[in-house]
Scaffold this active site. Structure first.
Site, short mmCIF file in Angstrom:
data_model
loop_
_atom_site.label_atom_id
_atom_site.label_comp_id
_atom_site.label_asym_id
_atom_site.label_seq_id
_atom_site.Cartn_x
_atom_site.Cartn_y
_atom_site.Cartn_z
N LYS A 266 0.82 -1.20 0.00
CA LYS A 266 0.00 0.00 0.00
C LYS A 266 0.85 1.26 0.00
O LYS A 266 0.56 2.22 -0.69
CB LYS A 266 -0.92 -0.02 1.24
CG LYS A 266 -1.80 1.21 1.38
CD LYS A 266 -2.66 1.10 2.63
CE LYS A 266 -3.52 2.35 2.80
NZ LYS A 266 -4.37 2.25 4.02
N HIS A 329 -8.96 -7.76 8.65
CA HIS A 329 -8.10 -6.61 8.91
C HIS A 329 -7.94 -6.39 10.40
O HIS A 329 -6.90 -5.91 10.87
CB HIS A 329 -8.69 -5.36 8.25
CG HIS A 329 -7.68 -4.28 7.98
ND1 HIS A 329 -7.13 -3.52 8.99
CD2 HIS A 329 -7.12 -3.84 6.83
CE1 HIS A 329 -6.28 -2.65 8.46
NE2 HIS A 329 -6.24 -2.83 7.17
N ARG A 332 -4.88 -7.27 12.58
CA ARG A 332 -3.76 -6.33 12.71
C ARG A 332 -3.90 -5.55 14.02
O ARG A 332 -2.92 -5.32 14.73
CB ARG A 332 -3.73 -5.40 11.50
CG ARG A 332 -3.36 -6.11 10.21
CD ARG A 332 -3.67 -5.30 8.96
NE ARG A 332 -2.95 -4.04 8.89
CZ ARG A 332 -1.68 -3.90 8.53
NH1 ARG A 332 -0.95 -4.98 8.23
NH2 ARG A 332 -1.12 -2.72 8.46
N TYR A 365 15.31 9.48 7.56
CA TYR A 365 16.49 8.84 8.15
C TYR A 365 16.22 7.42 8.63
O TYR A 365 17.11 6.72 9.08
CB TYR A 365 16.99 9.68 9.34
CG TYR A 365 17.55 11.01 8.91
CD1 TYR A 365 18.86 11.12 8.44
CD2 TYR A 365 16.77 12.15 8.95
CE1 TYR A 365 19.36 12.34 8.02
CE2 TYR A 365 17.27 13.38 8.53
CZ TYR A 365 18.57 13.47 8.08
OH TYR A 365 19.07 14.67 7.66
#
Length: 390
Positions: A266, A329, A332, A365
């Site tokens: 995604k 879902h 999750r 980073y």
């Protein structure tokens, strides 16, 4: 160089094919078999493509140049001439819903993730095109579109009905942008569909209830592959689309890792999922059946080169009596909540869920995958689920 008809007639075949260049990008390939093929190279969607414009002398030089001009105009207006050619060969009228849907998908094929593209394509092919495909988009009415969406609602798939309405609207807006319709009739259906439950996906967060669900999955009497998808999801808590489209080539059973390319994700970033011994055991149970197929959860309807429907495991959960309590879902959320309670760091859990860093400065980073730490976390999670089930 500008070709003449005499140049084409006099061109003799050689041992290898060679090219005769005309103006404006048109050229002719002369094959060793004597065939003379008009071609045009162009770029579309960031990729180099070649369009066949006919064979000389069946296609005259003038006809080839006219076809080249039309193709260039299509590219300039954002249309892929090769796609338009496929639509013509399929016998589709260019202003029908099916023809425009095919164009719409072609425009986005290289922008969307593979999973999203396949999901939208299947949604259109299964639930929309059989009823609206032959209809001119300019003649479509809101009641016709609503009738299509009601069929999906009757299956209890309210989220799918809402998503399908969005996709139909996108196709119709594409038709407006390309001058083949004046309005999006799907926009008139606001409030006409049953509203799907909003907010967080239903998820069990109590270990005892979770154990009962895992036992219910083991006793599920429907399709073997749907049961296996249900069984694996708690151990990987992947996005449902990624789970059902899992490929054997992406799994290394020896290193116990499932690796997904950026195109399948995604957030368009590659993702690695450590596999616990319990997850490996489930995959080994599936392998004798689908190991020679492309997909882990291969569908054996048709060609066998497709996977089970994205909605199938979720429908099975509802049939098991967990409607409103657990979704695919939602696993999750289950994993995230219980791993946080077990003391695992948020950054590890977020990496496992393939969530992106919202802070753009930190994201620039953040290159670590935390894979060694996540391996330990997911094995802990696999052991935890096993205890819950027992």
């Amino acid at each position: 160089m500008t070709l003449t008809v005499k140049d084409l007639r006099d061109a003799e075949p050689r041992d290898k094919q060679y090219k005769l260049t005309d103006r404006d990008g048109l050229y002719v390939l002369v094959h060793p078999n004597g065939g003379k093929y008009f071609r045009y190279d162009y770029r579309f969607g960031g990729k180099r493509k070649t369009l066949a414009l006919g064979t000389f002398p069946e296609t005259s030089l003038r006809q080839a140049r006219d076809a080249l001009h039309e193709a260039k105009q299509q590219v300039k207006s954002g249309l892929d001439p090769a796609l338009s050619r496929r639509i013509e060969k399929a016998g589709l009228t260019k202003n029908t819903f099916e023809a425009i849907a095919v164009e719409f998908l072609g425009q986005h094929e290289h922008e969307w993730s593979e999973t999203h593209y396949v999901r939208v394509k299947r949604m259109l092919e299964a639930d929309v095109i059989p009823w609206l495909g032959n209809r001119p988009v300019s003649a479509l009415t809101a009641p016709e579109v609503l009738e299509v969406l009601r069929r999906i609602e009757k299956r209890g798939a309210l989220e799918s009905a809402a998503r399908t309405k969005q996709i139909i609207g996108q196709v119709l807006r594409y038709a407006i942008a390309t001058g083949r319709s004046a309005r999006d009739v799907a926009a008139d259906l606001r409030g006409a569909l049953k509203a799907p439950t909003r907010g967080s996906f239903a998820a069990i967060e109590d270990p005892k209830e979770l154990g009962a669900l895992l036992r219910a999955i083991d006793n599920y009497e429907g399709s073997f592959l749907v049961r296996m998808a249900l069984a694996l999801q708690p151990y990987v808590f992947a996005r449902p689309g990624n789970l059902v489209s899992m490929m054997w080539d992406d799994i290394d059973l020896d290193t116990r890792l499932w690796e997904l390319d950026a195109e399948k994700m995604k957030m368009r970033r590659p993702h690695a999922v450590p596999l616990s011994t319990q997850a490996i055991s489930i995959l080994n149970e599936i392998r004798p059946l689908t190991g020679s197929s492309r997909f882990v959860f291969a569908s054996f309807h048709g060609t066998g080169d497709k996977h089970i429907c994205r909605e199938a495991p979720g429908m099975a959960i509802r049939r098991m009596g967990y409607k409103g309590r657990q979704t695919m879902h939602g696993f999750r959320t289950t994993g995230s909540t219980l791993l946080h309670e077990a003391g695992f760091r948020s950054d590890m859990i977020e990496k496992q869920l393939a969530h992106s860093e919202r802070n753009k400065s930190k994201a620039a980073y953040d290159r670590s995958t935390l894979l060694p730490e996540r391996r330990q976390m997911m094995q802990h999670w696999g052991n935890f689920l096993e205890k819950c089930k027992e």
